[in-house]
Design an enzyme around this catalytic site. Sequence first.
Site, PDB file in Angstrom:
ATOM      1  N   HIS A 148       0.796  -1.231   0.000  1.00 31.84           N
ATOM      2  CA  HIS A 148       0.000   0.000   0.000  1.00 31.84           C
ATOM      3  C   HIS A 148       0.838   1.295   0.000  1.00 31.84           C
ATOM      4  CE1 HIS A 148      -3.420  -2.608   0.894  1.00 31.84           C
ATOM      5  NE2 HIS A 148      -2.810  -3.060   1.975  1.00 31.84           N
TER       6      HIS A 148
HETATM    7  O1  RIB Z   1      -5.398  -0.205   4.453  1.00 30.72           O
HETATM    8  C1  RIB Z   1      -3.998  -0.153   4.315  1.00 30.72           C
HETATM    9  C2  RIB Z   1      -3.428   0.978   5.103  1.00 30.72           C
HETATM   10  O2  RIB Z   1      -3.697   0.785   6.495  1.00 30.72           O
HETATM   11  C3  RIB Z   1      -1.895   1.056   4.996  1.00 30.72           C
HETATM   12  O3  RIB Z   1      -1.478   2.377   5.166  1.00 30.72           O
HETATM   13  C4  RIB Z   1      -1.448   0.214   6.160  1.00 30.72           C
HETATM   14  O4  RIB Z   1      -0.134   0.557   6.604  1.00 30.72           O
HETATM   15  C5  RIB Z   1      -2.458   0.600   7.208  1.00 30.72           C
HETATM   16  O5  RIB Z   1      -2.046   1.841   7.776  1.00 30.72           O
END
Ligand code: RIB
Length: 312
Positions: free
Chosen positions: A242
């Site tokens: 992500h």
């Molecule tokens: O949904 C994914 C996000 O939530 C990413 O930023 C992960 O690190 C958590 O913070």
Amino acid sequence: MTPRPIVIDTDPGQDDALAILLALASPELAVLGITAVAGNVPLPLSESNARRICELAGARDAKVFAGCPRPMVRALTTAEEVHGQTGLDGHDFPEPTMALQPDHAVDWMVETLMAAGEREITLCALGPLTNLAMAMVMEPRIRSRIREIVMMGGGFSDGGNVTPAAEFNIHVDPHAAQVVFTSGCKLTLIPLDVTHQALTTPARLERFRAIGTPVGRACHGMLSFYRRHDMSKYGTDGGPLHDPCVIAYLLAPEIFDGKHVAVEIEISSEKTMGTTLADWWGVTGAPPNCTVMNAIDDAAFYDLLIERIARL
Ligand code: RIB
Ligand code: CA
């Protein structure tokens, strides 16, 4: 080339770790500060993890600040089931020895932005938006100093990853998200729809190990642990990566594609709390407030990420 000044707001988290490493390895960016927020893990861990990551990168002079320990309204929910008890499971980090900055992250964010020029500083939001929202409430004038907020969050055709409707960063603090999405700041959103296209496949995982450096080995270890939860959940041949997408967007926006639309945050029902509702076809007449990315050249993304990690 003058480096682009950025602030990274983060809740490390293995994917946050790779985003921070990517930023620290990229001369196009000047990391003014790293502000920790409660999210994946409680604040004492997210701030110390941010320092661990800076030390791994050899960036002991980086400024790390501790921010808000809980969301604006709701109780904190964390994600140890994804990230492990340390938040950085998969690699054994030593206790950090670099100092935590004494100022509260929100105070430092306001002070830094108020001292900046118009539209000067880019905020990279990798976790719940509590720190950013509290800074905007505390001093609304900071909004004119913000060049752009690039954030990982939300989900559209892919739904949510915490509830069927909501993605973690938004779901943890939906009220903070509403403050940010109604701020009028230039907002670029990298949702699950994009990050689920950027899978850490076995071949890509091996490329991190093959870098052969301590940082490469640490990334291999963290990602080997981190990908397991999502692989079993989604049945994919790798976990979505992500947060590094946020930094990659600053470095190579051409590998992304998106649309400028109106996005609002749902905060009225427990079932849909934290939903990012996009008016894709302009049917509400609401003015667009956000550029939502919906495509990524994932091969180019991993080439960029691995090439930069190898520099550390
Ligand atoms: O949904 C994914 C996000 O939530 C990413 O930023 C992960 O690190 C958590 O913070
Ligand atoms: Ca994060």
